[in-house]
Write a protein that holds these residues in place. Structure first.
Motif, mmCIF file in Angstrom:
data_model
loop_
_atom_site.group_PDB
_atom_site.id
_atom_site.type_symbol
_atom_site.label_atom_id
_atom_site.label_comp_id
_atom_site.label_asym_id
_atom_site.label_seq_id
_atom_site.Cartn_x
_atom_site.Cartn_y
_atom_site.Cartn_z
ATOM 1 N N LEU A 20 37.119 43.761 33.213
ATOM 2 C CA LEU A 20 37.329 42.546 32.430
ATOM 3 C C LEU A 20 37.843 42.883 31.033
ATOM 4 C CD1 LEU A 20 34.188 40.464 33.460
ATOM 5 C CD2 LEU A 20 36.566 39.956 34.022
ATOM 6 N N ILE A 23 41.544 43.637 31.293
ATOM 7 C CA ILE A 23 42.364 42.453 31.526
ATOM 8 C C ILE A 23 42.421 41.559 30.298
ATOM 9 C CG2 ILE A 23 42.509 40.299 32.845
ATOM 10 C CD1 ILE A 23 41.480 41.846 35.269
ATOM 11 N N TYR A 24 41.283 41.285 29.691
ATOM 12 C CA TYR A 24 41.250 40.328 28.590
ATOM 13 C C TYR A 24 41.688 40.931 27.256
ATOM 14 C CZ TYR A 24 39.121 36.784 31.529
ATOM 15 O OH TYR A 24 38.902 35.857 32.503
ATOM 16 N N ALA A 25 41.441 42.217 27.056
ATOM 17 C CA ALA A 25 41.829 42.848 25.787
ATOM 18 C C ALA A 25 43.308 43.180 25.757
ATOM 19 C CB ALA A 25 40.996 44.097 25.546
ATOM 20 N N LYS A 27 45.554 41.939 28.113
ATOM 21 C CA LYS A 27 46.329 40.911 28.821
ATOM 22 C C LYS A 27 47.228 41.537 29.879
ATOM 23 C CE LYS A 27 44.770 37.362 26.518
ATOM 24 N NZ LYS A 27 43.763 38.101 25.744
ATOM 25 N N CYS A 29 47.094 43.634 33.908
ATOM 26 C CA CYS A 29 46.368 44.105 35.089
ATOM 27 C C CYS A 29 47.135 45.248 35.745
ATOM 28 C CB CYS A 29 46.137 42.976 36.078
ATOM 29 S SG CYS A 29 47.651 42.236 36.751
ATOM 30 N N SER A 70 32.384 36.796 38.438
ATOM 31 C CA SER A 70 33.301 37.767 37.829
ATOM 32 C C SER A 70 34.424 38.143 38.788
ATOM 33 C CB SER A 70 32.534 39.020 37.390
ATOM 34 O OG SER A 70 31.889 39.636 38.489
ATOM 35 N N ILE A 74 38.408 37.436 38.052
ATOM 36 C CA ILE A 74 39.417 38.493 38.036
ATOM 37 C C ILE A 74 40.593 38.126 38.937
ATOM 38 C CG2 ILE A 74 39.874 40.880 38.722
ATOM 39 C CD1 ILE A 74 36.946 41.483 37.830
ATOM 40 N N CYS A 77 42.674 35.392 37.285
ATOM 41 C CA CYS A 77 43.524 35.910 36.205
ATOM 42 C C CYS A 77 44.753 36.623 36.754
ATOM 43 C CB CYS A 77 42.726 36.877 35.327
ATOM 44 S SG CYS A 77 41.619 36.073 34.160
ATOM 45 N N HIS A 81 46.921 33.603 35.509
ATOM 46 C CA HIS A 81 47.025 33.712 34.053
ATOM 47 C C HIS A 81 48.482 33.998 33.677
ATOM 48 C CE1 HIS A 81 46.502 35.148 29.945
ATOM 49 N NE2 HIS A 81 45.292 34.621 29.967
ATOM 50 N N VAL A 84 48.760 37.776 32.209
ATOM 51 C CA VAL A 84 48.200 38.851 33.035
ATOM 52 C C VAL A 84 48.989 39.033 34.319
ATOM 53 C CG1 VAL A 84 46.165 39.612 34.323
ATOM 54 C CG2 VAL A 84 45.889 38.546 32.070
#
Length: 215
Positions: A20, A23-25, A27, A29, A70, A74, A77, A81, A84
Motif C-alpha cells: 500500500l 502504491i499510494y506514495a 502512485k 504499481c 486491503s 489494491i 487501485c 485509479h 496508478v
C-alpha cells in the motif's frame, strides 16, 4: 494463538502495508502483478465466508476485515485509479491465472476436510493461496530488476507463510487433535515457491546491491 502465528500475522500485515505504501506514495504499481492481487482477493473472500456466522475473537474478526478490505482496495487501485493503473506492467503480467482458479477449485471439491460449502471454499482458498504468488514471481523474472518496496513486499509475504509452518508444527506438538493437513501441505508448497526469490534476496542484502532475478 502462539508466537509463531502472531509473527506470521504481523509479517503478512506488514507485506500489505509495504505494498500500500508503494502504491499510494509513488502512485505506481510497476513491478506488481495485478493477477496475483486478484487471486489474493479471491482467497480472502472465499476463506472468510464465516465472518458473519462464526465469532472467534475481536482480533480474528479485525484481521479478516483488514485482509479483505486491503486486497480489494489494491485491486481497485490497479484497475481504476487514474494514475496508478497507467504504470501497470500489462505486457509482463501475462500469466493465465484463470487456470490456477479452475484447478484449485476442482481440487477443493475433491480434497477437503468436510463436505460443506464453507469447508470446500476454505480448502479452495488454501490451495489457491499456495500458488497465488506465481504470476508475481513470473513478472519479476521477466522484468529482471526489482525495486526495494516490491522486493520487501514479496519477502514479507513469503516470511508470513514460513512462520505459519512453524505455527502448525507447534500446534501439532501441543494440540492432541490438530489435523489441518491441507493447510500444512499447501503451506510447504507455497514456501517452496519462494525459495529462489529468498536466495537472490539474501544475496542482494549480503552484497548491499540491487535485487535482480535471473530471466
Amino acid at each position: 494463538m502462539n508466537v509463531f502465528r502472531l509473527a506470521g500475522d504481523m509479517t503478512h500485515l506488514l507485506s500489505i502495508l509495504v505494498l500500500l505504501l508503494k502504491i499510494y506514495a509513488t502512485k505506481s504499481c510497476s513491478g506488481i502483478s495485478r493477477k496475483t492481487q486478484e487471486l489474493y482477493a479471491l482467497v480472502f473472500v472465499a476463506r472468510y465466508l464465516d465472518l458473519f456466522t462464526d465469532f472467534i475473537s475481536v482480533y480474528n474478526t479485525i484481521m479478516k476485515l483488514v485482509f479483505i478490505a486491503s486486497s480489494l482496495a489494491i485491486v481497485w487501485c490497479m484497475r481504476f485509479h487514474p494514475l496508478v493503473r497507467r504504470s501497470y506492467d500489462r505486457e509482463l503480467d501475462t500469466f493465465r491465472h484463470y487456470f490456477l482458479i479452475g484447478a484449485t477449485f476442482a481440487l477443493g471439491l475433491v480434497l477437503h476436510e468436510k463436505f460443506t460449502v464453507q469447508e470446500i471454499f476454505w480448502a479452495f482458498s488454501i490451495y489457491l493461496e499456495a500458488v497465488a504468488i506465481l504470476p508475481q514471481l513470473v513478472l519479476l523474472q521477466r522484468s529482471g530488476n526489482v525495486d526495494n518496496l516490491t522486493g520487501q513486499y514479496v519477502f514479507f509475504l513469503g516470511a508470513y507463510r514460513a512462520f505459519y509452518i512453524l505455527n502448525w508444527i507447534y500446534r501439532y506438538l501441543t494440540e492432541p487433535h490438530f489435523t489441518r493437513w491441507i493447510a500444512c501441505v499447501s503451506g510447504v508448497v507455497q514456501t517452496a515457491l519462494y525459495a529462489d526469490f529468498f536466495y537472490y534476496y539474501f544475496i542482494s542484502w549480503k552484497n548491499n546491491s540491487k535485487l535482480k532475478l535471473p530471466a
